[in-house]
Design an enzyme around this catalytic site. Structure first.
Site, PDB file in Angstrom:
ATOM      1  N   THR A 181       0.812  -1.222   0.000  1.00  0.00           N
ATOM      2  CA  THR A 181       0.000   0.000   0.000  1.00  0.00           C
ATOM      3  C   THR A 181       0.846   1.273   0.000  1.00  0.00           C
ATOM      4  O   THR A 181       1.986   1.282   0.461  1.00  0.00           O
ATOM      5  CB  THR A 181      -0.914   0.026   1.240  1.00  0.00           C
ATOM      6  OG1 THR A 181      -0.092  -0.192   2.386  1.00  0.00           O
ATOM      7  CG2 THR A 181      -2.003  -1.008   1.153  1.00  0.00           C
ATOM      8  N   THR A 195       4.875   4.854   5.431  1.00  0.00           N
ATOM      9  CA  THR A 195       4.429   4.738   6.825  1.00  0.00           C
ATOM     10  C   THR A 195       4.334   3.254   7.138  1.00  0.00           C
ATOM     11  O   THR A 195       4.479   2.417   6.239  1.00  0.00           O
ATOM     12  CB  THR A 195       3.038   5.386   7.033  1.00  0.00           C
ATOM     13  OG1 THR A 195       2.051   4.570   6.398  1.00  0.00           O
ATOM     14  CG2 THR A 195       2.962   6.798   6.455  1.00  0.00           C
ATOM     15  N   ASP A 196       4.071   2.919   8.380  1.00  0.00           N
ATOM     16  CA  ASP A 196       3.941   1.501   8.728  1.00  0.00           C
ATOM     17  C   ASP A 196       2.772   0.844   7.995  1.00  0.00           C
ATOM     18  O   ASP A 196       2.855  -0.285   7.568  1.00  0.00           O
ATOM     19  CB  ASP A 196       3.770   1.341  10.250  1.00  0.00           C
ATOM     20  CG  ASP A 196       5.105   1.515  10.971  1.00  0.00           C
ATOM     21  OD1 ASP A 196       6.152   1.455  10.267  1.00  0.00           O
ATOM     22  OD2 ASP A 196       5.101   1.723  12.189  1.00  0.00           O
ATOM     23  N   CYS A 197       1.671   1.590   7.889  1.00  0.00           N
ATOM     24  CA  CYS A 197       0.504   1.005   7.204  1.00  0.00           C
ATOM     25  C   CYS A 197       0.555   1.205   5.693  1.00  0.00           C
ATOM     26  O   CYS A 197      -0.141   0.519   4.940  1.00  0.00           O
ATOM     27  CB  CYS A 197      -0.789   1.558   7.788  1.00  0.00           C
ATOM     28  SG  CYS A 197      -0.762   3.335   8.059  1.00  0.00           S
ATOM     29  N   TYR A 198       1.348   2.181   5.237  1.00  0.00           N
ATOM     30  CA  TYR A 198       1.498   2.431   3.795  1.00  0.00           C
ATOM     31  C   TYR A 198       2.986   2.513   3.450  1.00  0.00           C
ATOM     32  O   TYR A 198       3.543   3.604   3.285  1.00  0.00           O
ATOM     33  CB  TYR A 198       0.810   3.745   3.398  1.00  0.00           C
ATOM     34  CG  TYR A 198      -0.695   3.739   3.607  1.00  0.00           C
ATOM     35  CD1 TYR A 198      -1.522   3.043   2.714  1.00  0.00           C
ATOM     36  CD2 TYR A 198      -1.288   4.423   4.662  1.00  0.00           C
ATOM     37  CE1 TYR A 198      -2.888   3.039   2.887  1.00  0.00           C
ATOM     38  CE2 TYR A 198      -2.655   4.420   4.845  1.00  0.00           C
ATOM     39  CZ  TYR A 198      -3.455   3.721   3.957  1.00  0.00           C
ATOM     40  OH  TYR A 198      -4.807   3.712   4.122  1.00  0.00           O
TER      41      TYR A 198
END
Lengths: 143, 389
Positions: B72, B141-144
């Site tokens: 992502t 980022t950690d999620c993206y």
């Protein structure tokens, strides 16, 4: 008065003849040379605008033909892309010859190729960029 | 007792549309009908008047969601065909605005600039089904975790694309001249020096807000023709000014009301959304809009019966006055005069040219008329009308 652009091709045999000068003297034509590549012992190419009475322009063009000069009208190379044109009429305010005009009362934008002198002013004025002026299309301007 | 001799409701008109019995005419056709029959008789006869306008409308653009990649990416900067889109919304949502130029555009460095491609052209390419190059970068980022993405997208593949135009459909616009010594290139086109030409930009008697000058039937939720599809009026537009000077017939003599509109981009067509290049100014988007006006009573018949000869605008100098906020005009002219091809400014005859396509405006009004006659398009009563005087 008739104003139009032509592409003239001079065979190398007539390069030394005062052809344009004769057009002025014999046929009362005004001219404006936009591009010319005339070299001795080679074919010459000229983009020229003639201004004069319609019958004089006709006679002048016939004279050119007699001299072996090939004449092509440049108007054929101005094209309107009818897919792009959305008939707003912005071009009609800038077209100097009335080749682009509004048909009333329906306000359709009419393009009369015969009145077009290929000045190219409409090209950048058209918001949809529907007018295409091509000097190189099917006319070879290279000498 | 009603103050009107004729009274119809939206429900009654829609019932007639569903039954295939509604009488629908264009705003051009309505002029003659009201003139011949008077407003009361015209209101009895006609149920709906369709309007239309097609011209460059800045303050247009679209929200686009381009879906998640694997891994992502939270898009920080985004380009569509090298035109920057605003990405500060979420991970994969952007807004692409009509007047945004391409990244390498020479702008006005060589004056006047051509502005051959911009946000408006991206929107036209999308609705034409052409592939558009999407480039996105993120900071990770950690999620993206993904930091960059480049791919070709088509409108059909995009999960979501909504045309949202914060200001369209101006109720009247200035007639522009240039009283300076040099040619100017502006959003009103090319203006020759010494006021030697004039441009204007309204469909006049076909224009939506000219036919409902006090916004009695147009407001939040009004269903409209938008870009070839079905859209809605979702707010009054930015710069909406209902307090502009008006004629006795209610039409405004100055730029006045505006509409915010939106609709599903996937329904739209390149015939009705067109990228435009205004020399020396920038790119924009020509938008086709048609608003149906229910003839609820004779008052609406009177409004929709207005003709070009009864609609006026002011002549404004775009060389100095407009750019310096000088509230001055050089007289007023009617749309009948403007459409005749010449007006008088400072005692001189000046040729006029339009920027708004009457041919296409008429086609929109006729298309909307067909949709309604075929029972495909019902009228929506606004939840709230636009701010009035």
């Amino acid at each position: 008065m008739n104003t139009r652009l032509y592409v003239l091709k001079f065979p190398k045999e007539v390069i030394d003849q005062p052809i344009i000068c004769n057009l002025v003297k014999k046929y009362d034509l005004q001219f404006n040379i936009l591009k010319a590549t005339i070299l001795m012992q080679q074919e010459g190419v000229m983009v020229i605008e003639f201004v004069g009475h319609k019958t004089n322009v006709k006679k002048g063009l016939a004279y050119l033909g007699e001299m072996g000069v090939t004449v092509q009208s440049l108007a054929g190379n101005i094209r309107r892309d009818d897919e792009k044109c959305y008939q707003c009429g912005a071009c009609t305010g800038i077209c100097p010859t009335g080749a682009l005009s509004l048909h009333r009362p329906d306000m359709a934008v009419v393009f009369d190729e015969d009145k077009c002198t290929a000045c190219g002013l409409c090209v950048s004025v058209c918001p949809a960029r529907a007018m295409e002026v091509s000097l190189n299309g099917n006319i070879d301007l290279a000498a | 007792m009603s103050e009107y001799k004729v009274q119809k409701t939206y429900e009654e008109i829609n019932a007639r549309i569903r039954a295939g019995q509604a009488v629908v005419v264009t705003a051009e056709e309505m002029v003659g009908i009201v003139k011949k029959n008077g407003p009361v008789e015209a209101a009895r006869k006609v149920d709906v008047v369709t309007t239309g306008t097609f011209s460059p409308m800045c303050s247009s653009g679209a929200f686009v969601n381009f879906g998640h990649a694997n891994p992502t990416l939270k898009a920080w900067k985004v380009w569509l065909n090298n035109v920057p889109a605003y990405a500060g919304l979420a991970a994969v949502d952007v807004y692409i605005g009509a007047t945004e130029p391409t990244e390498e555009d020479p702008l006005n460095k060589v004056f006047p600039g051509e502005f051959l491609y911009g946000g408006g052209h991206v929107l036209e390419d999308l609705v034409a089904g052409r592939k558009v190059r999407l480039k996105a970068i993120g900071y990770g980022t950690d999620c993206y975790p993904n930091k960059s993405l480049e791919k070709e997208v088509t409108l059909a593949e995009l999960p979501y694309a909504l045309l949202v135009n914060p200001r369209n459909c101006y109720q009247n616009y200035n007639c522009a001249v240039n009283l300076s010594e040099r040619t100017i290139y502006c959003y009103m086109g090319t203006l020759k020096p010494h006021g030697r030409n004039a441009t204007y930009c309204s469909a006049g008697e076909l224009s939506p807000l000219m036919n409902d000058p006090f916004y009695k039937t147009i407001g939040l939720g009004t269903r409209i023709f938008l870009g070839g599809g079905v859209g809605y009026v979702t707010w009054h537009g930015s710069q909406h000014n209902p307090r502009a000077l008006r004629s006795e017939n209610g039409t405004t003599r100055r730029p006045a009301g505006t509409l915010m509109v939106q609709g599903d981009l996937k329904q739209m067509s390149p015939r009705w959304l067109k990228g435009v290049s205004m020399q020396g100014y920038g790119s924009s988007l020509a938008v086709g809009i048609g608003v149906p006006i229910p003839i609820l009573n004779e008052e609406m018949a009177t409004y929709t019966g207005v003709s070009d000869a009864e609609i006026f605008t002011q002549i404004v100098d775009y060389a100095y006055d407009y750019s310096h906020g000088v509230a001055r005009n050089y007289g007023e002219v009617s749309y009948a005069q403007l459409k005749s091809g010449q007006i008088e400014v400072n005692g001189k005859v000046v040729p006029t040219a339009p920027l708004s396509s009457v041919v296409r405006a008429r086609e929109i009004a006729l298309t909307l008329k067909e949709w309604i006659e075929a029972g495909r398009f019902l009228l929506e009563k606004p939840i709230q009308t636009l701010p009035g005087e």
